[in-house]
Design a protein around this motif. Structure first.
Motif, PDB file in Angstrom:
ATOM      1  N   VAL A 264       0.984  -1.154  -0.034  1.00 46.32           N
ATOM      2  CA  VAL A 264      -0.021   0.176  -0.010  1.00 46.32           C
ATOM      3  C   VAL A 264       0.721   1.318  -0.113  1.00 46.32           C
ATOM      4  CG1 VAL A 264      -1.755   1.208   1.404  1.00 46.32           C
ATOM      5  CG2 VAL A 264      -1.971  -1.210   1.384  1.00 46.32           C
ATOM      6  N   ALA A 265       1.890   1.426   0.885  1.00 46.11           N
ATOM      7  CA  ALA A 265       2.501   2.548   1.040  1.00 46.11           C
ATOM      8  C   ALA A 265       3.795   2.278   2.033  1.00 46.11           C
ATOM      9  CB  ALA A 265       1.703   3.744   1.802  1.00 46.11           C
ATOM     10  N   ASP A 266       4.790   2.812   1.951  1.00 46.23           N
ATOM     11  CA  ASP A 266       6.116   2.910   2.790  1.00 46.23           C
ATOM     12  C   ASP A 266       5.865   3.866   3.972  1.00 46.23           C
ATOM     13  OD1 ASP A 266       7.032   1.057   0.990  1.00 46.23           O
ATOM     14  OD2 ASP A 266       8.512   2.331   0.022  1.00 46.23           O
ATOM     15  N   TYR A 267       6.436   3.228   5.103  1.00 52.32           N
ATOM     16  CA  TYR A 267       6.249   4.024   6.279  1.00 52.32           C
ATOM     17  C   TYR A 267       7.767   4.010   6.836  1.00 52.32           C
ATOM     18  CZ  TYR A 267       1.259   4.195   6.557  1.00 52.32           C
ATOM     19  OH  TYR A 267      -0.009   4.598   6.223  1.00 52.32           O
ATOM     20  N   ALA A 268       8.011   4.768   7.728  1.00 53.84           N
ATOM     21  CA  ALA A 268       9.524   4.692   8.407  1.00 53.84           C
ATOM     22  C   ALA A 268       9.121   5.075  10.189  1.00 53.84           C
ATOM     23  CB  ALA A 268      10.323   5.658   7.991  1.00 53.84           C
TER      24      ALA A 268
END
Length: 273
Positions: A264-268
């Protein structure tokens, strides 16, 4: 944009929960943390806030030490304003977690330097697919007799991620076992892996952690228990099932794709000195 800060989870929920629930997929972590704080976990020194623009909520965040500051989906300008508000409030922030662009925006505006980060990817279940190889053994829901072992494995899991075991881990697992959120994979009556799946919030359940004992890895147990706990979440009414993967671990990213998860999406998670 104006940020309002509070230590009262009910005040925060009254102002921001309905806004968070507009996107329960991307706001899954703040929503589950809010539920934990409302149930009595990590309430000491918790701080929550929401941003408004012309009286309309446009952003939200919360921190419940020792957890990192959690950012909901919001405009980048609201993130910069949040950093300013927390600096003015002299709030210590050990790190931030959120969508990659938002976490990096906060880190750039924060007054302390970045000392490390963990890159993650949010996945969403498309169609649940049986594992390509079904290992020996079978799943069962964890009970109170499993608590001691679960706490030990949870501590080991956190150490493997490069952190220190969180205080209150026993209470966390006791709550999750009470809610029947943990599934074990057993071989000949011996647990070799476990996985958790949160009760749905806004129709969304999140899988995690997934942990296989070090001596039992490479045999498909992690994939099997992840499949089992995902199936259980769907049976308990989840309309969407999510999970986060560590981008530094290509094995975990590949095995979840085999059972139907899609990015879905990249996080950090970014730590500060």
């Amino acid at each position: 944009m104006r940020w309002t800060l509070t230590s009262d989870p009910e005040v925060y929920a009254g102002a921001a929960e309905s806004w968070l629930l507009r996107d329960p997929v991307r706001n899954t972590v703040p929503l589950t943390m809010l539920r934990a704080v409302r149930e009595g976990m990590w309430r000491e020194d918790a701080l929550m806030g929401w941003a408004t623009d012309h009286e309309e909520v446009v952003g939200a965040a919360l921190q419940a030490p020792p957890q990192l500051l959690l950012l909901a989906e919001m405009p980048t300008g609201a993130v910069r304003d949040l950093a300013t508000a927390l600096i003015e409030a002299e709030r210590p922030v050990p790190g931030v977690r959120g969508a990659l662009s938002l976490a990096e925006t906060f880190a750039a505006a924060w007054w302390r330097p970045e000392t490390g980060r963990r890159a993650e990817r949010l996945h969403r279940l498309d169609t649940l697919t049986p594992p390509p190889v079904h290992p020996e053994g079978s799943p069962r829901t964890a009970g109170t007799r499993d608590l001691e072992a679960l706490v030990e494995w949870g501590q080991a899991y956190q150490r493997e991620l490069g952190g220190h075991p969180s205080e209150g881990l026993a209470a966390v697992f006791a709550g999750r076992v009470g809610r029947r959120e943990i599934v074990l994979w057993e071989v000949a009556g011996r647990p070799v892996a476990y996985a958790g799946a949160s009760l749905p919030i806004g129709g969304v359940s999140r899988v995690g952690p997934v942990y296989t004992l070090p001596g039992e890895r490479g045999r498909g147990y992690g994939t099997a228990v992840a499949h089992a706990v995902t199936a259980g979440a769907l049976e308990r009414g989840a309309k969407e099932v999510l999970l986060f993967t560590d981008l530094s671990n290509p094995v975990s990213n590949s095995i979840y794709r085999t059972i139907g998860y899609r990015p879905v999406a990249d996080y950090a998670s970014i730590l500060f000195g």
